[in-house]
Design an enzyme around this catalytic site. Structure first.
Site, PDB file in Angstrom:
ATOM      1  CB  SER A  46      75.275  17.793 -18.565  1.00  0.00           C
ATOM      2  OG  SER A  46      74.031  17.202 -17.640  1.00  0.00           O
ATOM      3  CB  CYS A 265      68.286  18.205 -18.447  1.00  0.00           C
ATOM      4  SG  CYS A 265      69.394  18.675 -19.677  1.00  0.00           S
ATOM      5  CG  LEU A 266      69.801  12.523 -21.559  1.00  0.00           C
ATOM      6  CD1 LEU A 266      70.127  12.875 -23.004  1.00  0.00           C
ATOM      7  CD2 LEU A 266      71.091  11.956 -20.860  1.00  0.00           C
ATOM      8  CD  GLN A 269      67.670  16.757 -24.376  1.00  0.00           C
ATOM      9  OE1 GLN A 269      68.346  15.657 -24.659  1.00  0.00           O
ATOM     10  NE2 GLN A 269      67.958  17.905 -24.223  1.00  0.00           N
ATOM     11  CG  ASN A 307      74.967  21.874 -19.048  1.00  0.00           C
ATOM     12  OD1 ASN A 307      75.212  21.893 -20.548  1.00  0.00           O
ATOM     13  ND2 ASN A 307      75.490  21.119 -18.429  1.00  0.00           N
ATOM     14  CG  HIS A 349      69.412  21.530 -14.907  1.00  0.00           C
ATOM     15  ND1 HIS A 349      70.055  20.410 -14.423  1.00  0.00           N
ATOM     16  CD2 HIS A 349      69.759  21.604 -16.168  1.00  0.00           C
ATOM     17  CE1 HIS A 349      70.611  19.744 -15.404  1.00  0.00           C
ATOM     18  NE2 HIS A 349      70.389  20.416 -16.657  1.00  0.00           N
ATOM     19  CD  GLU A 351      69.113  20.679 -11.019  1.00  0.00           C
ATOM     20  OE1 GLU A 351      70.188  20.766 -11.416  1.00  0.00           O
ATOM     21  OE2 GLU A 351      67.952  20.433 -11.421  1.00  0.00           O
TER      22      GLU A 351
END
Length: 374
Positions: A46, A265-266, A269, A307, A349, A351
């Protein structure tokens, strides 16, 4: 030790000492508030196209080792620290941070006021910058920083994604050495994971949950994915602008309602884009291991690892999805649930790697969703 300069596009400059590889590096300058985990951060895909400033002043004190890699190599273009340890102190250390950065061609700068830099980025926003130890003038470096393209509109996920499909079955997300890791003997589920810049810890946790994971390239269509007959689909993290990921929203739209989907995350989105929502760039993003997130249905608060530089616009969601989690610092969207399909996503995240494990139960939620669909 040679001198180095960090120059930002707005004309702000910092003078310090060069460490890691010599030369010049460029990218978006961002900051991460994690106290540990610099190796996991550097190897997180990322960070493609970004130079990361660690707000905690001591870096490199426990060295680096092969077991903590989140991908095959570092992806950050530059590393910014207040101070780095020339000699690590840990029984797990295989190399020092300076040698590690040199080996991978990552330019670093130390000895600058990282507190001042962080406060400036919070005020002025994340921006493009250049680190150089080649004797270039500050004025010339500022000009180079101003000429760099920003992160908006960049499809970096396709750039970093695997080119070939492969199968992952190794577990051991918290193992202290690669020797402690083993493969899942008889997985119960088959999960297809879209590689938009994934971290290995995600795949290991899926394996520990009883999944065989087939990792596919970023541009894989929904038809190609469904032909693999998965029990579920996992949408990974990654760099860049989610709206620019070619084929991303179309692939996810074609999967919703046909198979359980879990995004991080991405991936979160892009799932939002697939149901008709929009995303926008944050002023300086969320990067660290101390972000408080509230689950709206229960009021439970998790401290999370994050992140990202983009977020989902809650006002654009419409009636097909609802917000499930919210960032307690700024109110941004941290989780979604699709109302007409077995699909959910989170901005953070679960994880970790590095970070707290508060939210790891989300992998169990994904498994239960697959069980219910059988």
């Amino acid at each position: 030790m040679n001198s180095a300069i960090l120059a930002l596009a707005d004309g702000t400059t910092f003078e310090g000492e060069s460490f890691g590889a010599a030369g010049e590096a460029a990218g978006e300058v961002v900051f991460n508030t994690s106290m540990t985990g610099y190796q996991e951060i550097l190897t997180d895909p990322s960070y493609v196209g970004q130079m990361v400033c660690m707000t905690y002043p001591e870096q490199g004190n426990y060295g680096v080792n092969g077991a903590d890699q989140e991908s095959s190599k570092p992806h950050a273009t530059g590393f910014i620290a207040r101070h780095f340890a020339e000699e690590p102190s840990s029984f797990r250390a295989e190399h020092g941070i300076d040698a590690y950065l040199k080996a991978h061609g990552i330019v670093g700068i130390a000895g600058i006021d990282t507190r001042r830099l962080t406060k400036h980025l919070r005020t002025a926003g994340a921006q493009m910058g250049v680190i150089a130890s080649d004797g270039s003038s500050a004025q010339a470096l500022v000009a180079r920083a101003r000429a760099l393209p920003g992160m908006e509109g960049q499809d970096l996920a396709n750039l970093i994604s695997t080119r070939e499909r492969y199968v992952w079955s190794e577990r051991g997300a918290d193992a202290w050495s690669d020797a402690e890791r083993e493969r899942v003997p008889s997985p119960r589920f088959h999960v297809v994971a879209y590689d938009w810049g994934l971290k290995r810890a995600m795949l290991r946790l899926l394996s520990e949950s009883g999944c065989k994971v087939t990792v596919v390239p970023s541009a894989t269509t929904s038809e190609e994915t469904l032909a693999l007959r998965p029990d579920g689909v996992f949408l990974t993290n990654g760099p860049g602008d989610p709206a620019a990921v070619k084929g991303g929203r179309e692939a996810v739209a074609g999967l919703l309602g046909k198979v359980p989907v879990f995004g991080i995350c991405l991936g979160h989105q892009i799932m939002a884009l697939a149901v008709g929502a929009s995303t926008y760039k944050l002023k300086f993003g969320h990067r660290g291991a101390n972000q408080p997130v509230k689950e709206l249905a229960t009021g439970k608060v998790d401290i999370t690892c994050q992140n990202h530089g983009f977020a989902v616009d809650a006002r654009s969601l419409g009636r097909r999805a609802r917000v499930t989690h919210q960032n307690l610092n700024d109110g941004t969207v941290e989780g979604l649930e699709v109302l007409d399909a077995p699909a959910f996503s989170v901005q953070y995240h679960p994880e970790a790697s590095p970070g707290p494990h508060d939210a790891r139960q989300l992998f169990g939620r994904f498994v239960r969703m697959m069980e219910q669909r059988r």
